[in-house]
Design a protein around this motif. Structure first.
Motif, PDB file in Angstrom:
ATOM      1  N   LEU A   1       0.835  -1.202   0.000  1.00  0.00           N
ATOM      2  CA  LEU A   1       0.000   0.000   0.000  1.00  0.00           C
ATOM      3  C   LEU A   1       0.871   1.253   0.000  1.00  0.00           C
ATOM      4  N   LYS A   2       1.918   1.268   0.794  1.00  0.00           N
ATOM      5  CA  LYS A   2       2.817   2.425   0.839  1.00  0.00           C
ATOM      6  C   LYS A   2       3.528   2.628  -0.496  1.00  0.00           C
ATOM      7  N   GLU A   3       3.958   1.520  -1.122  1.00  0.00           N
ATOM      8  CA  GLU A   3       4.629   1.624  -2.415  1.00  0.00           C
ATOM      9  C   GLU A   3       3.703   2.204  -3.472  1.00  0.00           C
ATOM     10  N   LYS A   4       2.469   1.747  -3.504  1.00  0.00           N
ATOM     11  CA  LYS A   4       1.501   2.271  -4.481  1.00  0.00           C
ATOM     12  C   LYS A   4       1.217   3.742  -4.219  1.00  0.00           C
ATOM     13  N   ALA A   5       1.093   4.120  -2.953  1.00  0.00           N
ATOM     14  CA  ALA A   5       0.830   5.521  -2.623  1.00  0.00           C
ATOM     15  C   ALA A   5       2.015   6.401  -2.997  1.00  0.00           C
ATOM     16  N   THR A   6       3.228   5.889  -2.820  1.00  0.00           N
ATOM     17  CA  THR A   6       4.422   6.652  -3.183  1.00  0.00           C
ATOM     18  C   THR A   6       4.509   6.826  -4.695  1.00  0.00           C
ATOM     19  N   GLU A   7       4.211   5.766  -5.448  1.00  0.00           N
ATOM     20  CA  GLU A   7       4.235   5.851  -6.914  1.00  0.00           C
ATOM     21  C   GLU A   7       3.232   6.868  -7.435  1.00  0.00           C
ATOM     22  N   ARG A   8       2.047   6.895  -6.842  1.00  0.00           N
ATOM     23  CA  ARG A   8       0.993   7.821  -7.278  1.00  0.00           C
ATOM     24  C   ARG A   8       1.116   9.179  -6.609  1.00  0.00           C
ATOM     25  N   ALA A   9       1.976   9.295  -5.624  1.00  0.00           N
ATOM     26  CA  ALA A   9       2.151  10.522  -4.839  1.00  0.00           C
ATOM     27  C   ALA A   9       0.827  10.965  -4.223  1.00  0.00           C
ATOM     28  N   GLU A  10       0.091   9.979  -3.715  1.00  0.00           N
ATOM     29  CA  GLU A  10      -1.188  10.244  -3.055  1.00  0.00           C
ATOM     30  C   GLU A  10      -1.126   9.740  -1.619  1.00  0.00           C
ATOM     31  N   GLN A  11      -1.841  10.414  -0.760  1.00  0.00           N
ATOM     32  CA  GLN A  11      -1.917   9.960   0.625  1.00  0.00           C
ATOM     33  C   GLN A  11      -2.788   8.706   0.719  1.00  0.00           C
ATOM     34  N   ILE A  12      -2.559   7.957   1.760  1.00  0.00           N
ATOM     35  CA  ILE A  12      -3.328   6.726   1.984  1.00  0.00           C
ATOM     36  C   ILE A  12      -4.589   7.092   2.746  1.00  0.00           C
ATOM     37  N   SER A  13      -5.723   6.758   2.165  1.00  0.00           N
ATOM     38  CA  SER A  13      -6.996   7.038   2.833  1.00  0.00           C
ATOM     39  C   SER A  13      -7.294   5.933   3.847  1.00  0.00           C
ATOM     40  N   ASP A  14      -8.215   6.226   4.751  1.00  0.00           N
ATOM     41  CA  ASP A  14      -8.607   5.221   5.738  1.00  0.00           C
ATOM     42  C   ASP A  14      -9.218   3.996   5.062  1.00  0.00           C
ATOM     43  N   ALA A  15      -9.987   4.228   3.993  1.00  0.00           N
ATOM     44  CA  ALA A  15     -10.609   3.108   3.280  1.00  0.00           C
ATOM     45  C   ALA A  15      -9.553   2.227   2.614  1.00  0.00           C
ATOM     46  N   ASP A  16      -8.534   2.856   1.999  1.00  0.00           N
ATOM     47  CA  ASP A  16      -7.465   2.074   1.375  1.00  0.00           C
ATOM     48  C   ASP A  16      -6.685   1.280   2.424  1.00  0.00           C
ATOM     49  N   TYR A  17      -6.467   1.914   3.573  1.00  0.00           N
ATOM     50  CA  TYR A  17      -5.746   1.266   4.670  1.00  0.00           C
ATOM     51  C   TYR A  17      -6.513   0.037   5.156  1.00  0.00           C
ATOM     52  N   GLN A  18      -7.797   0.190   5.388  1.00  0.00           N
ATOM     53  CA  GLN A  18      -8.612  -0.936   5.854  1.00  0.00           C
ATOM     54  C   GLN A  18      -8.702  -2.032   4.796  1.00  0.00           C
ATOM     55  N   ASP A  19      -8.840  -1.642   3.526  1.00  0.00           N
ATOM     56  CA  ASP A  19      -8.901  -2.636   2.450  1.00  0.00           C
ATOM     57  C   ASP A  19      -7.605  -3.441   2.366  1.00  0.00           C
ATOM     58  N   ALA A  20      -6.469  -2.757   2.506  1.00  0.00           N
ATOM     59  CA  ALA A  20      -5.184  -3.455   2.447  1.00  0.00           C
ATOM     60  C   ALA A  20      -5.058  -4.454   3.592  1.00  0.00           C
ATOM     61  N   LEU A  21      -5.474  -4.038   4.793  1.00  0.00           N
ATOM     62  CA  LEU A  21      -5.384  -4.955   5.933  1.00  0.00           C
ATOM     63  C   LEU A  21      -6.349  -6.132   5.780  1.00  0.00           C
ATOM     64  N   LEU A  22      -7.536  -5.865   5.275  1.00  0.00           N
ATOM     65  CA  LEU A  22      -8.479  -6.965   5.035  1.00  0.00           C
ATOM     66  C   LEU A  22      -7.936  -7.930   3.989  1.00  0.00           C
ATOM     67  N   HIS A  23      -7.298  -7.384   2.968  1.00  0.00           N
ATOM     68  CA  HIS A  23      -6.713  -8.241   1.939  1.00  0.00           C
ATOM     69  C   HIS A  23      -5.589  -9.093   2.530  1.00  0.00           C
ATOM     70  N   GLY A  24      -4.694  -8.467   3.314  1.00  0.00           N
ATOM     71  CA  GLY A  24      -3.597  -9.207   3.935  1.00  0.00           C
ATOM     72  C   GLY A  24      -4.090 -10.287   4.878  1.00  0.00           C
ATOM     73  N   ALA A  25      -5.093  -9.940   5.697  1.00  0.00           N
ATOM     74  CA  ALA A  25      -5.646 -10.922   6.638  1.00  0.00           C
ATOM     75  C   ALA A  25      -6.419 -12.007   5.889  1.00  0.00           C
ATOM     76  N   GLY A  26      -7.096 -11.626   4.829  1.00  0.00           N
ATOM     77  CA  GLY A  26      -7.889 -12.585   4.054  1.00  0.00           C
ATOM     78  C   GLY A  26      -7.040 -13.667   3.409  1.00  0.00           C
ATOM     79  N   LEU A  27      -5.799 -13.314   3.065  1.00  0.00           N
ATOM     80  CA  LEU A  27      -4.907 -14.306   2.477  1.00  0.00           C
ATOM     81  C   LEU A  27      -4.529 -15.406   3.462  1.00  0.00           C
ATOM     82  N   ARG A  28      -4.717 -15.176   4.749  1.00  0.00           N
ATOM     83  CA  ARG A  28      -4.315 -16.132   5.767  1.00  0.00           C
ATOM     84  C   ARG A  28      -5.468 -16.956   6.318  1.00  0.00           C
ATOM     85  N   VAL A  29      -6.679 -16.718   5.882  1.00  0.00           N
ATOM     86  CA  VAL A  29      -7.825 -17.445   6.442  1.00  0.00           C
ATOM     87  C   VAL A  29      -7.688 -18.952   6.212  1.00  0.00           C
TER      88      VAL A  29
END
Length: 191
Positions: free
Chosen positions: A91-119
């Motif tokens: 998520l940080k790499e994508k935000a740096t490439e786009r030069a955009e701040q990380i929104s709360d929704a993007d942050y939560q989506d990234a964590l859900l995606h990371g956790a979802g891979l481990r179910v």
């Protein structure tokens, strides 16, 4: 029994100290070690409940079962943290490439995606441990009294470890790492 209890009073703290050292060597972050250490008692709750339901008293065999449970619970937690860290890094790499701040929704989506891979891996690990230990827990015959007391903390603890790993650990991670995301956004806006 007294000698064994004396040894356990030495072995249990030593085991926890070794786990803490290994966690720190793996993550190099006190906050991530603290996440696992704070959530570790929840993994123990299931073991305590099953011991209570089975009418088992604390013994050397039960202590050995709790040591094994702590190791497995930490292992599952480490795997979850690795995937959550990877999702956050991506998520940080994508935000740096786009030069955009990380929104709360993007942050939560990234964590859900990371956790979802481990179910699936977490569920498979827990199911394998529980299914493998149930015959030991409820078996009869020579040595079954001792073996059932070793298996009880593991079986009960694995049930609560599922909740720990899939719900509590990502929630605590989200709270702890939110400050890091805010700092990242501030640094990104300065540049």
């Amino acid at each position: 029994m007294e000698r064994a209890k004396e040894k356990l009073t030495f072995v249990l703290p030593l085991t926890l100290a070794i786990i803490l050292i290994l966690l720190y060597l793996n993550f190099r972050s006190f906050s991530e070690v603290a996440i696992i250490v704070v959530t570790l008692p929840m993994a123990m709750i299931g073991g305590l409940w099953l011991m209570y339901l089975e009418g088992f008293n604390f013994s050397v065999a039960v202590g050995v079962g709790f040591i094994a449970l702590a190791g497995v619970a930490v292992e599952i937690g480490v795997i979850m943290l690795v995937y959550l860290n990877q999702a956050l890094t991506d998520l940080k790499e994508k935000a740096t490439e786009r030069a955009e701040q990380i929104s709360d929704a993007d942050y939560q989506d990234a964590l859900l995606h990371g956790a979802g891979l481990r179910v699936r891996p977490v569920m498979m690990t827990v199911a394998t441990i529980i299914i493998g230990l149930l015959p030991i827990l409820y078996g009869t015959g020579t040595g079954s009294e001792v073996m059932s007391r070793i298996a009880a903390p593991m079986v009960g603890g694995m049930t609560s470890a599922v909740l720990l790993t899939l719900i509590v650990l990502p929630a605590i991670y989200s709270i702890v790492k939110k400050r890091e995301i805010n700092f990242f956004n501030q640094e990104l806006s300065k540049s």
